[in-house]
Design an enzyme around this catalytic site. Structure first.
Site, PDB file in Angstrom:
ATOM      1  CG  HIS A 182      -0.365   0.156   2.469  1.00 15.03           C
ATOM      2  ND1 HIS A 182       0.322  -0.628   3.180  1.00 15.03           N
ATOM      3  CD2 HIS A 182      -0.054   1.551   3.218  1.00 15.03           C
ATOM      4  CE1 HIS A 182       0.729  -0.021   4.225  1.00 15.03           C
ATOM      5  NE2 HIS A 182       0.459   1.151   4.259  1.00 15.03           N
TER       6      HIS A 182
HETATM    7  C1  UD1 Z   1      -2.155   5.362   5.768  1.00 15.82           C
HETATM    8  C2  UD1 Z   1      -0.914   6.024   6.526  1.00 15.82           C
HETATM    9  C3  UD1 Z   1      -0.177   4.955   6.252  1.00 15.82           C
HETATM   10  C4  UD1 Z   1      -0.335   3.680   6.800  1.00 15.82           C
HETATM   11  C5  UD1 Z   1      -1.574   3.135   6.266  1.00 15.82           C
HETATM   12  C6  UD1 Z   1      -2.292   1.917   6.587  1.00 15.82           C
HETATM   13  C7  UD1 Z   1      -0.575   8.381   6.310  1.00 15.82           C
HETATM   14  C8  UD1 Z   1       0.320   9.454   5.873  1.00 15.82           C
HETATM   15  N1  UD1 Z   1      -0.425   7.361   5.708  1.00 15.82           N
HETATM   16  O1  UD1 Z   1      -1.867   5.473   4.338  1.00 15.82           O
HETATM   17  O2  UD1 Z   1       1.268   5.341   7.025  1.00 15.82           O
HETATM   18  O3  UD1 Z   1       0.697   2.641   6.601  1.00 15.82           O
HETATM   19  O4  UD1 Z   1      -2.508   4.236   6.391  1.00 15.82           O
HETATM   20  O5  UD1 Z   1      -3.533   1.323   5.767  1.00 15.82           O
HETATM   21  O6  UD1 Z   1      -1.305   8.826   7.375  1.00 15.82           O
HETATM   22  N2  UD1 Z   1      -9.235   4.877   1.429  1.00 15.82           N
HETATM   23  C9  UD1 Z   1     -10.417   4.171   1.320  1.00 15.82           C
HETATM   24  N3  UD1 Z   1     -11.038   3.586   2.668  1.00 15.82           N
HETATM   25  C10 UD1 Z   1     -10.642   3.945   3.732  1.00 15.82           C
HETATM   26  C11 UD1 Z   1      -9.452   4.618   3.773  1.00 15.82           C
HETATM   27  C12 UD1 Z   1      -8.540   5.038   2.661  1.00 15.82           C
HETATM   28  O7  UD1 Z   1     -11.054   3.890   0.378  1.00 15.82           O
HETATM   29  O8  UD1 Z   1     -11.063   3.621   4.809  1.00 15.82           O
HETATM   30  C13 UD1 Z   1      -8.571   5.005   0.286  1.00 15.82           C
HETATM   31  C14 UD1 Z   1      -8.877   6.523  -0.087  1.00 15.82           C
HETATM   32  O9  UD1 Z   1      -8.961   6.428  -1.550  1.00 15.82           O
HETATM   33  C15 UD1 Z   1      -7.614   7.583   0.167  1.00 15.82           C
HETATM   34  C16 UD1 Z   1      -6.395   6.307   0.219  1.00 15.82           C
HETATM   35  O10 UD1 Z   1      -7.257   5.009   0.216  1.00 15.82           O
HETATM   36  O11 UD1 Z   1      -7.265   8.502  -0.553  1.00 15.82           O
HETATM   37  C17 UD1 Z   1      -5.374   6.544   0.974  1.00 15.82           C
HETATM   38  O12 UD1 Z   1      -5.702   6.445   2.274  1.00 15.82           O
HETATM   39  P1  UD1 Z   1      -4.849   7.528   3.348  1.00 15.82           P
HETATM   40  O13 UD1 Z   1      -5.520   7.254   4.692  1.00 15.82           O
HETATM   41  O14 UD1 Z   1      -4.665   8.733   2.755  1.00 15.82           O
HETATM   42  O15 UD1 Z   1      -3.397   6.785   3.343  1.00 15.82           O
HETATM   43  P2  UD1 Z   1      -3.288   5.262   3.483  1.00 15.82           P
HETATM   44  O16 UD1 Z   1      -2.618   4.775   1.898  1.00 15.82           O
HETATM   45  O17 UD1 Z   1      -4.313   4.315   3.765  1.00 15.82           O
END
Ligand code: UD1
Length: 354
Positions: free
Chosen positions: A201
């Site tokens: 991820h």
């Molecule tokens: C975040 C953390 C990362 C951690 C990871 C665990 C930061 C900078 N990054 O990354 O350190 O290892 O979480 O999973 O805080 N999305 C969904 N559903 C959700 C959450 C996210 O669809 O419930 C999708 C959205 O399109 C979003 C993308 O995932 O834009 C990324 O989510 P985000 O929380 O920005 O970062 P992660 O890649 O999950």
């Protein structure tokens, strides 16, 4: 004493659960759990609160997704009034996600004491958003709870006062130790005897579409030798769809993100785990499972030095060679690092209260 815990993303939930539980033993402590809403899908959030037995959060800020600045700013704007109203004696933040640094910034400006659980880890790679979050958070905190002694050294080198630093061990392992007896019931009946477990991820892997396609196609080819199970993070699923790779990856066992116990059950049975996660490098070291980390560096070097982790960088040939080595029966032997013993949270609770 009023303690507010701030969590937001999947790996935070396994860390807050044992600390919350340990603090519950002290009758003088009142606790509030604030969920920022950084993660919001049922499979990325609610299911963990259910399984880990800490009940629903008291407050959900519902910030959702966004750019780093948007997400961090939204958390700060929505968290500040809660701190002003509740006036907690201490705010505990966890890990290295945007929710961690956002809450630390709010509290430091309001002069509310902050404790960082999992302090001092450094990849020394500032292209990682988490490294920025770790550096800033640790500078703002009054109490720094470290999982390993290398973290203490990093903090000392950055000028953090020794008396703020407490080497307590790994709270993620506290949860693992507590939950391990429950995983047997979660082992799927049709699980292959030998298989690889894959998670990806990190932006460095999944936002570079050419590299992602190369790696996944190589793994799809390898899966004819060893089946691969792949619970897919929403960010990664989006990139796979963009690449139009769903058909080419038909041989990979693509799954929805899994609840904690189901994923742990698979880890206990896997022949090898391939990952770019931080927490999984630690869990595989504790479980003695071979782990190949698809990254150039790690903020958890102890998992390489003492544990089962091997850093393989971004190199498809190396990945293939290491997988062949493991299926041929070669194993990296390992030791469990000091204080990864299931009692880190009790040490934190005792320090906080006394
Ligand atoms: C975040 C953390 C990362 C951690 C990871 C665990 C930061 C900078 N990054 O990354 O350190 O290892 O979480 O999973 O805080 N999305 C969904 N559903 C959700 C959450 C996210 O669809 O419930 C999708 C959205 O399109 C979003 C993308 O995932 O834009 C990324 O989510 P985000 O929380 O920005 O970062 P992660 O890649 O999950």
């Amino acid at each position: 004493m009023h303690i507010t815990h701030v969590v937001g993303a999947r790996p935070n939930f396994m860390k807050v659960a044992p600390v919350f539980r340990a603090l519950r033993e002290y009758s003088t402590v009142r606790q509030t759990v604030v969920h920022t809403g950084q993660h919001y899908d049922f499979n990325m959030s609610d299911v963990f609160f259910q399984e880990l037995g800490i009940g629903a959060p008291d407050v959900n800020l519902q910030v959702g997704s966004g750019s780093h600045a948007q997400q961090t700013a939204n958390i700060m704007r929505r968290f500040e009034p809660i701190v002003l109203e509740d006036k907690p004696d201490l705010v505990l933040v966890y890990g290295d996600v945007n929710s961690t640094v956002a809450a630390a910034l709010v509290c430091s400006k309001l002069m509310v004491d902050i404790g960082h659980v999992e302090a001092g880890l450094r990849s020394f790679d500032r292209t990682m958003p988490e490294e920025i979050n770790r550096l800033v958070t640790d500078q703002l905190c009054n109490l720094l709870f470290t999982p390993s002694e290398d973290a203490d050294q990093n903090l000392i080198q950055e000028g953090v006062l020794r008396e703020k630093i407490h080497f307590v061990g790994n709270v993620m392992i506290d949860t693992l130790v507590r939950m391990l007896p429950s995983v047997e019931a979660r082992i799927p009946g049709d699980l292959p005897e030998r298989f690889a477990l894959l998670t990806l991820h990190r932006p460095s892997n999944v936002d570079d579409l050419r590299w992602l396609a190369d790696m996944l196609c190589a793994l799809a080819e390898f899966s004819t030798e060893l089946p691969i199970l792949f619970p897919v993070h929403p960010r990664t699923r989006d990139r796979i769809a963009k690449l139009g790779l769903n058909g080419a990856l038909a041989h990979l066992g693509l799954l929805e993100p899994l609840p904690y116990l189901d994923f742990l059950a698979l880890q206990t049975r896997a022949t090898v785990v391939i990952t770019d996660s931080g927490g999984i490098q630690e869990e595989t070291t504790y479980l003695g499972k071979q782990c190949l980390t698809v990254r150039e560096n790690t903020e958890r070097p102890i998992t390489v030095e003492m544990g089962t982790n091997t850093l393989i960088g971004r190199d498809v040939n190396r990945l293939r060679a290491e997988l062949h080595r493991i299926i041929a029966g070669e194993r990296k032997t390992a030791h469990v690092p000091p204080f990864w013993d299931g009692h880190a949270s009790e040490r934190i609770a005792s320090i906080v209260v006394h």
